[in-house]
Write a protein that holds these residues in place. Structure first.
Motif, PDB file in Angstrom:
ATOM      1  N   LEU A 399      -2.509  -9.719  10.622  1.00 29.08           N
ATOM      2  CA  LEU A 399      -3.606 -10.597  10.207  1.00 29.08           C
ATOM      3  C   LEU A 399      -4.902  -9.806  10.254  1.00 29.08           C
ATOM      4  N   SER A 400      -5.720  -9.945   9.223  1.00 23.88           N
ATOM      5  CA  SER A 400      -6.965  -9.172   9.162  1.00 23.88           C
ATOM      6  C   SER A 400      -8.048  -9.971   8.460  1.00 23.88           C
ATOM      7  N   SER A 401      -9.243  -9.944   9.009  1.00 22.71           N
ATOM      8  CA  SER A 401     -10.411 -10.498   8.325  1.00 22.71           C
ATOM      9  C   SER A 401     -11.277  -9.385   7.739  1.00 22.71           C
ATOM     10  N   MET A 402     -10.862  -8.125   7.926  1.00 20.80           N
ATOM     11  CA  MET A 402     -11.589  -7.003   7.341  1.00 20.80           C
ATOM     12  C   MET A 402     -11.145  -6.756   5.902  1.00 20.80           C
ATOM     13  N   HIS A 403      -9.907  -7.146   5.569  1.00 20.00           N
ATOM     14  CA  HIS A 403      -9.352  -6.904   4.243  1.00 20.00           C
ATOM     15  C   HIS A 403      -9.287  -8.221   3.470  1.00 20.00           C
ATOM     16  N   ASN A 404      -9.467  -8.124   2.159  1.00 19.31           N
ATOM     17  CA  ASN A 404      -9.364  -9.313   1.309  1.00 19.31           C
ATOM     18  C   ASN A 404      -8.624  -9.009   0.010  1.00 19.31           C
ATOM     19  N   ASP A 405      -7.721  -8.027   0.059  1.00 19.11           N
ATOM     20  CA  ASP A 405      -6.948  -7.688  -1.136  1.00 19.11           C
ATOM     21  C   ASP A 405      -5.529  -7.314  -0.741  1.00 19.11           C
ATOM     22  N   ASP A 406      -4.724  -6.943  -1.716  1.00 11.66           N
ATOM     23  CA  ASP A 406      -3.324  -6.557  -1.479  1.00 11.66           C
ATOM     24  C   ASP A 406      -3.103  -5.084  -1.786  1.00 11.66           C
ATOM     25  N   ALA A 407      -4.096  -4.253  -1.463  1.00 15.28           N
ATOM     26  CA  ALA A 407      -4.030  -2.831  -1.793  1.00 15.28           C
ATOM     27  C   ALA A 407      -2.912  -2.143  -1.026  1.00 15.28           C
ATOM     28  N   ILE A 408      -2.226  -1.218  -1.695  1.00 12.67           N
ATOM     29  CA  ILE A 408      -1.159  -0.407  -1.111  1.00 12.67           C
ATOM     30  C   ILE A 408      -1.681   1.007  -0.926  1.00 12.67           C
ATOM     31  N   ASP A 409      -1.414   1.610   0.219  1.00 11.92           N
ATOM     32  CA  ASP A 409      -1.873   2.967   0.504  1.00 11.92           C
ATOM     33  C   ASP A 409      -0.970   3.955  -0.228  1.00 11.92           C
ATOM     34  N   SER A 410      -1.535   4.649  -1.207  1.00 17.28           N
ATOM     35  CA  SER A 410      -0.735   5.576  -2.024  1.00 17.28           C
ATOM     36  C   SER A 410      -0.236   6.775  -1.228  1.00 17.28           C
ATOM     37  N   SER A 411      -0.906   7.104  -0.111  1.00 23.22           N
ATOM     38  CA  SER A 411      -0.481   8.274   0.675  1.00 23.22           C
ATOM     39  C   SER A 411       0.831   8.037   1.414  1.00 23.22           C
ATOM     40  N   THR A 412       1.313   6.806   1.491  1.00 22.93           N
ATOM     41  CA  THR A 412       2.573   6.523   2.195  1.00 22.93           C
ATOM     42  C   THR A 412       3.800   6.707   1.317  1.00 22.93           C
ATOM     43  N   GLY A 413       3.610   7.035   0.045  1.00 20.65           N
ATOM     44  CA  GLY A 413       4.735   7.356  -0.833  1.00 20.65           C
ATOM     45  C   GLY A 413       5.667   6.181  -1.070  1.00 20.65           C
ATOM     46  N   ASP A 414       6.963   6.474  -0.923  1.00 25.26           N
ATOM     47  CA  ASP A 414       7.978   5.457  -1.211  1.00 25.26           C
ATOM     48  C   ASP A 414       7.950   4.294  -0.225  1.00 25.26           C
ATOM     49  N   GLN A 415       7.337   4.480   0.944  1.00 26.04           N
ATOM     50  CA  GLN A 415       7.286   3.391   1.919  1.00 26.04           C
ATOM     51  C   GLN A 415       6.312   2.291   1.502  1.00 26.04           C
ATOM     52  N   ARG A 416       5.364   2.601   0.630  1.00 29.46           N
ATOM     53  CA  ARG A 416       4.448   1.618   0.038  1.00 29.46           C
ATOM     54  C   ARG A 416       3.826   0.695   1.104  1.00 29.46           C
ATOM     55  N   LYS A 417       3.244   1.291   2.109  1.00 28.65           N
ATOM     56  CA  LYS A 417       2.617   0.491   3.164  1.00 28.65           C
ATOM     57  C   LYS A 417       1.280  -0.071   2.684  1.00 28.65           C
ATOM     58  N   PRO A 418       0.973  -1.303   3.018  1.00 26.31           N
ATOM     59  CA  PRO A 418      -0.335  -1.858   2.680  1.00 26.31           C
ATOM     60  C   PRO A 418      -1.450  -1.135   3.450  1.00 26.31           C
ATOM     61  N   GLU A 419      -2.635  -1.117   2.874  1.00 21.44           N
ATOM     62  CA  GLU A 419      -3.768  -0.499   3.554  1.00 21.44           C
ATOM     63  C   GLU A 419      -4.072  -1.206   4.873  1.00 21.44           C
ATOM     64  N   MET A 420      -3.777  -2.493   4.970  1.00 21.39           N
ATOM     65  CA  MET A 420      -3.961  -3.208   6.227  1.00 21.39           C
ATOM     66  C   MET A 420      -3.138  -2.566   7.333  1.00 21.39           C
ATOM     67  N   ILE A 421      -1.918  -2.143   7.001  1.00 23.74           N
ATOM     68  CA  ILE A 421      -1.034  -1.529   8.000  1.00 23.74           C
ATOM     69  C   ILE A 421      -1.552  -0.156   8.409  1.00 23.74           C
ATOM     70  N   THR A 422      -1.906   0.670   7.434  1.00 21.54           N
ATOM     71  CA  THR A 422      -2.359   2.026   7.763  1.00 21.54           C
ATOM     72  C   THR A 422      -3.691   1.994   8.517  1.00 21.54           C
ATOM     73  N   ASP A 423      -4.568   1.070   8.149  1.00 20.01           N
ATOM     74  CA  ASP A 423      -5.835   0.953   8.877  1.00 20.01           C
ATOM     75  C   ASP A 423      -5.583   0.508  10.316  1.00 20.01           C
ATOM     76  N   TYR A 424      -4.650  -0.384  10.507  1.00 23.02           N
ATOM     77  CA  TYR A 424      -4.297  -0.802  11.867  1.00 23.02           C
ATOM     78  C   TYR A 424      -3.744   0.369  12.665  1.00 23.02           C
ATOM     79  N   ASN A 425      -2.870   1.174  12.031  1.00 24.06           N
ATOM     80  CA  ASN A 425      -2.298   2.330  12.732  1.00 24.06           C
ATOM     81  C   ASN A 425      -3.371   3.317  13.162  1.00 24.06           C
ATOM     82  N   HIS A 426      -4.411   3.469  12.373  1.00 28.54           N
ATOM     83  CA  HIS A 426      -5.460   4.438  12.674  1.00 28.54           C
ATOM     84  C   HIS A 426      -6.442   3.937  13.727  1.00 28.54           C
ATOM     85  N   THR A 427      -6.549   2.628  13.889  1.00 27.28           N
ATOM     86  CA  THR A 427      -7.560   2.096  14.802  1.00 27.28           C
ATOM     87  C   THR A 427      -6.995   1.485  16.074  1.00 27.28           C
TER      88      THR A 427
END
Length: 575
Positions: A399-427
Motif C-alpha cells: 500500500l502506498s500514498s506516494m504512488h498514483n500509477d501502475d508503472a513497472i520498473d523496466s530494470s527488473t527485466g522479466d520479473q516486471r516488478k512495479p515501481e512501488m515494490i522497487t521503491d519499497y525495497n530501496h527505502t
C-alpha cells in the motif's frame, strides 16, 4: 518526490565512503519478494503471503468491472488508473531540503559533531547521578579513595574508552586483557587514562537518575531509570539534522538476557531476547531521528499510550510532520487508516500490508492459479494498492500514498516488478542498516542492568549520527568510520590523561608515556626522597646482609651511602 530506483549502493556510500558496506552482496540485493520462512513472532514482518483455502471461503465476491471491493464490503479500489495528465501532487514536493541545522551547521571536527549529542547536559546528568550512587555505597569500601567521586572529565574518558574499545571490536572482551600490556597487547590509551579497577568501578556505578526518587517516578513511568538522559539525547538527535525525503520506521532488538519487566522474545532476531525499540531512520544517510523503547502498558499518567502499529507510527513521525516526507514501514504498521492520517499530516507512506486486513480485496490475495510476475493494481484518491506474484501460491501486497500509477520498473527485466515494490525495497533498509553499523563498532559491554543497554545504544547511535553531521559539513573529506570514531574517542580521553600525568604516585614510566602521547616534550626526573629527621640510615647500595649504616647522604639523590660507595656522588648516580 523522485523515484528511488538509483539503488542501495549509492545510499550506502553516503555514510560509508572509504569503507566496505556492512552488507554482503547477497544482503544488499535482498528485496521484498525474497523473504525467508521463519518462526512467527508478534511483530511478524514476513512480506510474502501464501494462499490458503480459507482466503477463498471468506472473501466477498461483489467486485465489478470498475471496482475491487475489500473484505469489509465498503472499501472500494478503482481498477482503472487515474488521469496522469495532472500536476505533481503537493505532498510529493519537498521544500525543506536535507542537511544540518541549528548548532549542527557549525560542527566541523569529529569531537564537535559528537558533542552535539553527548553534550554537557547529558554528561552532567550522568556525573551527578553517579556521584549520588557512589556516596551511598562508599561505606562498603575499606578505603575512601577506592570509592571517590567522579567528575565530567572522567565520565567523558569512560565514554571515550568504550568507543575506542568498540573500534577494536573488543567490547565484550575481558577488561584485564585490554589493560594488561605485559606482552604489548593492551590498549595504551586505556591504561594511561585510568586503571582497570577504576574503569570497572565506574561502569558498575554509572546511574542516570536519582535513585532516591526513582520509586516515585516509576509509578507513572517504567523507563524512569534513564528517562531524563534518553530525552536529552532524543532532543539532540532532532535539533541538529534535517533528514532526506525517505524515512524508515521499524524495530530494533537490543540484546539483553537479564531481569527486565518488558524484555521481549523475537525468534527471528539474532539476539532473540532483548529490549525492543522502535526507530525512525533516514533511509539515505542512516541518521536516527526518533526512538521509543517498548515498555509494555505504562501506568496511568503522561507516558501511557497505545502500543498498536498505527499509534506508534504516528508518535514516531512527529518530528517530521508537515515536511512532506515518505515513511516506509512493514506490514505490522501498515493500514489504510494510518495512510489517511499521515496524509492529513502532509506525509506519504509506503509499506507492505497483511492479507487479513479488511480493506484488502479478495482478488489481491495469493491464488493457486495466478500467473507468476503479474501485478494487480487498485486506486483511490489518496493511495494505491498492488498485489505482486513472485512465486506460485505466494504474493506480496503493498500500500502506498506516494504512488498514483501502475508503472513497472523496466530494470527488473522479466520479473516486471512495479515501481512501488522497487521503491519499497530501496527505502526499507534504514533501521536494519543502523543495526548493522551499531554491530560493527559496538560499545556495549556485558551487563545485567537494562538501563545500561539503552545507554550503550544511545552511544552507538550518537556515533553514527555524528558521522552524518561530519559528512554533511565536510563533503570534500573522505574518512573511514573507524578512524572517525578513534579520533573523537581520543579527544574524549585526552583531558583525563593530562590530569593523570600529574599524579606523582604513578610510576615514572607511565607518566612519561602519557606526556609523549600528549605531545609534551619533557623528561620526568627521578623523585628525591624528602629529608627526614633520621641521622643514621642503612647504605642504599650495600647488600642487606652487610647492613652497613651511614650518616652521610648522596648530594644528588639523597640516599644514605657508606664510605665504600661514597665519592663526590654515590655510585648509582655516577655517570
Amino acid at each position: 518526490m523522485a523515484s528511488t530506483s538509483a539503488g542501495n549502493n549509492f545510499w550506502l556510500g553516503d555514510l560509508s565512503s572509504g569503507e566496505e558496506s556492512p552488507f554482503s552482496d547477497e544482503e544488499e540485493n535482498y528485496d521484498v519478494s525474497m523473504s525467508e520462512d521463519g518462526e512467527q513472532s508478534e511483530h511478524n514482518t514476513e512480506t510474502e503471503q501464501e494462499w490458503s483455502e480459507s482466503d477463498d471461503d471468506n472473501s466477498p465476491q461483489e467486485s465489478n468491472d470498475r471496482y475491487f471491493i475489500g473484505k469489509d464490503k465498503t472499501t472500494k479500489w478503482k481498477k482503472a488508473r487515474p488521469n496522469l495528465q495532472t500536476r505533481v501532487r503537493s505532498e510529493n514536493i519537498i521544500k525543506l531540503l536535507p542537511g544540518t541545522k541549528g548548532d549542527g551547521r557549525h560542527a566541523k571536527t569529529e569531537i564537535e559533531c559528537l558533542n552535539l549529542f553527548i553534550n554537557d547536559a547529558a554528561i552532567g546528568v550522568v556525573t551527578h547521578c553517579t556521584n549520588i550512587w557512589i556516596e551511598k555505597n562508599r561505606n562498603h569500601f575499606q578505603r575512601d579513595r577506592d570509592a571517590r567521586n567522579t567528575n565530567e572529565t572522567e565520565i567523558r574518558a569512560v565514554i571515550g574508552i568504550l568507543f575506542l574499545i568498540g573500534t577494536f571490536k573488543s567490547s565484550r572482551k575481558n577488561t584485564h586483557k585490554i589493560w594488561d600490556n605485559a606482552r604489548g597487547s593492551g590498549i595504551e590509551a586505556c591504561y594511561l587514562a585510568m586503571s582497570e579497577k577504576r574503569f570497572r568501578f565506574l561502569l558498575r556505578s554509572l546511574r542516570f537518575d536519582d535513585y532516591r526518587t526513582r520509586d516515585e517516578r516509576k509509578e507513572i513511568d517504567k523507563l524512569a531509570p534513564i528517562r531524563e538522559l534518553f530525552e536529552i539525547c532524543l532532543n539532540n538527535f532532532q535539533n541538529n539534522f534535517i533528514p532526506s525525503e525517505y524515512l524508515t520506521v521499524d524495530e530494533q532488538l537490543l540484546a539483553f538476557r537479564g531481569r527486565c519487566a518488558f524484555k521481549q522474545y523475537i525468534p527471528s532476531k539474532p539476539a532473540k531476547y532483548g529490549i525492543k525499540t522502535f526507530a525512525l531512520v533516514d533511509a539515505k544517510t542512516f541518521y536516527t531521528l526518533n526512538l521509543e523503547p517498548y515498555v509494555g502498558t505504562q501506568p496511568d499518567g503522561p507516558f501511557k499510550f497505545k502500543n498498536n502499529g498505527e499509534d506508534i507510527t504516528l508518535r514516531m513521525v512527529q518530528p517530521v510532520e508537515g515536511t512532506k516526507r515518505n515513511i516506509t514501514g512493514d506490514n505490522w504498521f501498515t493500514s489504510l487508516s494510518l495512510v489517511n492520517k499521515l496524509k492529513n499530516k502532509k506525509l506519504t507512506y509506503t509499506g507492505t500490508i497483511r492479507k487479513n486486513r479488511r480493506e484488502v480485496p479478495s482478488e489481491f490475495l495469493p491464488k493457486k492459479n495466478r500467473e507468476e510476475y503479474t501485478s494487480i493494481f487498485g486506486f483511490q484518491e489518496n493511495c494505491t494498492i498492488v498485489s505482486y506474484c513472485q512465486k506460485k501460491n505466494r504474493s506480496v501486497i503493498l500500500l502506498s500514498s506516494m504512488h498514483n500509477d501502475d508503472a513497472i520498473d523496466s530494470s527488473t527485466g522479466d520479473q516486471r516488478k512495479p515501481e512501488m515494490i522497487t521503491d519499497y525495497n530501496h527505502t526499507k533498509i534504514g533501521v536494519d542498516m543502523v543495526d548493522q553499523l551499531c554491530q560493527n563498532y559496538d560499545v556495549s559491554r556485558n551487563t545485567r542492568r537494562w538501563p545500561m543497554v539503552i545507554f550503550y545504544d544511545l552511544l552507538n547511535i550518537s556515533g553514527i549520527n555524528a558521522l552524518c553531521i561530519y559528512k554533511s559539513n565536510n563533503p570534500e573529506k573522505v574518512i573511514k568510520r573507524s578512524n572517525f570514531i578513534e579520533q573523537f574517542a581520543w579527544e574524549l580521553i585526552r583531558p583525563q590523561i593530562q590530569v593523570r600525568s600529574t599524579v606523582l604516585q604513578l610510576p615514572r614510566v607511565t607518566r612519561q608515556r602519557a606526556l609523549t602521547l600528549l605531545g609534551i616534550d619533557a623528561v620526568i626526573q627521578p623523585s628525591i626522597p624528602a629529608t627526614t629527621a633520621c641521622y643514621v640510615g642503612r647504605c642504599a647500595i650495600c647488600p642487606r646482609n652487610k647492613n652497613k649504616s651511614s650518616r652521610v647522604r648522596c648530594a644528588k639523590c639523597g640516599k644514605f651511602a657508606c664510605k665504600d660507595h661514597l665519592k663526590s656522588v654515590c655510585t648509582d648516580c655516577d655517570f
